[in-house]
Scaffold this active site. Sequence first.
Site, PDB file in Angstrom:
ATOM      1  N   ASP A  34      58.255  52.815  35.663  1.00 20.71           N
ATOM      2  CA  ASP A  34      57.541  51.387  34.650  1.00 20.71           C
ATOM      3  C   ASP A  34      58.569  52.300  33.827  1.00 20.71           C
ATOM      4  O   ASP A  34      58.939  50.719  33.000  1.00 20.71           O
ATOM      5  CB  ASP A  34      56.816  52.209  34.260  1.00 20.71           C
ATOM      6  N   GLU A  36      61.703  52.137  32.859  1.00 21.57           N
ATOM      7  CA  GLU A  36      63.078  51.208  33.550  1.00 21.57           C
ATOM      8  C   GLU A  36      62.328  49.102  32.947  1.00 21.57           C
ATOM      9  O   GLU A  36      63.171  49.268  32.666  1.00 21.57           O
ATOM     10  CB  GLU A  36      63.605  51.806  35.090  1.00 21.57           C
ATOM     11  N   TYR A  37      61.406  49.887  33.754  1.00 24.72           N
ATOM     12  CA  TYR A  37      60.953  47.769  32.827  1.00 24.72           C
ATOM     13  C   TYR A  37      60.658  48.409  31.661  1.00 24.72           C
ATOM     14  O   TYR A  37      61.257  47.237  30.625  1.00 24.72           O
ATOM     15  CB  TYR A  37      60.065  47.789  33.953  1.00 24.72           C
ATOM     16  N   ASP A  38      59.927  48.868  31.127  1.00 27.76           N
ATOM     17  CA  ASP A  38      60.197  49.398  29.532  1.00 27.76           C
ATOM     18  C   ASP A  38      61.280  49.309  28.568  1.00 27.76           C
ATOM     19  O   ASP A  38      61.743  48.886  27.439  1.00 27.76           O
ATOM     20  CB  ASP A  38      59.102  50.149  29.070  1.00 27.76           C
ATOM     21  N   LYS A 114      36.115  33.113  48.073  1.00 25.51           N
ATOM     22  CA  LYS A 114      36.383  32.762  46.352  1.00 25.51           C
ATOM     23  C   LYS A 114      35.899  34.131  44.828  1.00 25.51           C
ATOM     24  O   LYS A 114      34.540  34.395  44.448  1.00 25.51           O
ATOM     25  CB  LYS A 114      34.614  31.684  46.112  1.00 25.51           C
ATOM     26  N   LYS A 309      28.137  31.080  49.265  1.00 23.98           N
ATOM     27  CA  LYS A 309      27.405  31.574  48.372  1.00 23.98           C
ATOM     28  C   LYS A 309      27.191  32.824  48.634  1.00 23.98           C
ATOM     29  O   LYS A 309      26.004  32.336  49.989  1.00 23.98           O
ATOM     30  CB  LYS A 309      26.959  31.352  47.219  1.00 23.98           C
TER      31      LYS A 309
HETATM   32  N1  LIG Z   1      35.811  24.992  41.643  1.00 21.33           N
HETATM   33  C1  LIG Z   1      36.811  24.377  43.103  1.00 21.33           C
HETATM   34  O1  LIG Z   1      36.621  23.789  42.908  1.00 21.33           O
HETATM   35  C2  LIG Z   1      37.221  26.043  42.842  1.00 21.33           C
HETATM   36  C3  LIG Z   1      37.118  27.325  42.904  1.00 21.33           C
HETATM   37  C4  LIG Z   1      37.379  28.276  43.796  1.00 21.33           C
HETATM   38  C5  LIG Z   1      37.261  30.135  42.981  1.00 21.33           C
HETATM   39  N2  LIG Z   1      36.752  30.112  42.321  1.00 21.33           N
HETATM   40  N3  LIG Z   1      38.059  30.930  43.897  1.00 21.33           N
HETATM   41  C6  LIG Z   1      39.081  30.105  45.136  1.00 21.33           C
HETATM   42  C7  LIG Z   1      39.204  28.662  45.291  1.00 21.33           C
HETATM   43  C8  LIG Z   1      40.031  28.639  46.263  1.00 21.33           C
HETATM   44  N4  LIG Z   1      40.501  29.760  46.807  1.00 21.33           N
HETATM   45  O2  LIG Z   1      39.646  27.160  46.808  1.00 21.33           O
HETATM   46  C9  LIG Z   1      38.646  28.341  44.722  1.00 21.33           C
HETATM   47  S1  LIG Z   1      38.213  26.059  44.414  1.00 21.33           S
END
Ligand SMILES: NC(=O)c1cc2c(N)ncc(C(N)=O)c2s1
Length: 317
Positions: A34, A36-38, A114, A309
């Site tokens: 780090d 070096e980066y800084d 997701k 979900k």
């Molecule tokens: N609302 C959407 O179209 C998406 C929402 C999300 C999300 N929150 N995380 C990953 C993806 C993904 N890998 O496609 C998508 S796609």
Amino acid sequence: MDRQQAKRRAAELRELLNRYGYEYYVLDRPSVPDAEYDRLMQELIAIEKQYPELKTSDSPTQRIGGPPLEAFRKVTHRVPMMSLANAFNEGDLRDFDRRVRQEVGEAAYVCELKIDGLAVSVRYEDGYFVQGATRGDGTTGEDITENLKTIRSLPLRLNEPVSLEARGEAFMPKASFLRLNEERQARGEELFANPRNAAAGSLRQLDPKVAASRQLDLFVYGLANAEELGIESHSAALSYLQSLGFKVNPERRRCATIDEVIAFVNEWKEKRPQLPYEIDGIVIKVDSFAQQRQLGATAKSPRWAIAYKFPAEEVVT
Ligand SMILES: NC(=O)c1cc2c(N)ncc(C(N)=O)c2s1
């Protein structure tokens, strides 16, 4: 150092700092300490201070955050950012698969985590990052370009001089969220309820220095103009985005059947607490763009994708 030497040295420093930043923030494999980066960053800041005209749009000094904005400008998404229909159990997934196969026959899927953050769109012209926006209502979002520049894993310049619009999720890793709330607790400030609210709150700050201080991160997961670029599947689009220098989530799997999709969903239902960031489900997309086109979309959501979900994660304390 005269102007010519400064110009050459600034280009050298940009190249070094952007490469070191990529190794550290995208590959999680730093090749220099780090310090070096800084040191190199301080040298570039000094040159740009002496010769302001040498400051370019892909200079890593932009990561520090410029002066506060008066307000956010509005941005219209040329390709709407759609929301996903939800699935809550295995039956919903099998119904989705049945509808897909009735319409297009056998179809392969891509499963991805997701990310529980804030959906953003990032636009590049000739390889340079030019504008970033929130999803907003799907058609119109807020211009948060200056804030997105402070996300170290967002490339300011791509490995190829291409013009494209990518979609992704900005998020706050769990560790950053815990540290931020500890600091706010110590200052007697109101705490953020979860990492998603913390990420959204950080990116909606008019002062980019606040966003820069929040250790945000970004996974890119789609291209708005993939077909224009001659790409024919979602998995190919993800590999292409990765080759350009974007941070693409590695926990993805191409599944030939819905049984493989369900196995992936169940695997991550178990492994979710081990992730350093929060996810609220699994996104499942038909891989072939030709089949996606055949399936089309409703007014709100694509028919070629669905979000499985998970129940709300136990509070990160
Ligand atoms: N609302 C959407 O179209 C998406 C929402 C999300 C999300 N929150 N995380 C990953 C993806 C993904 N890998 O496609 C998508 S796609």
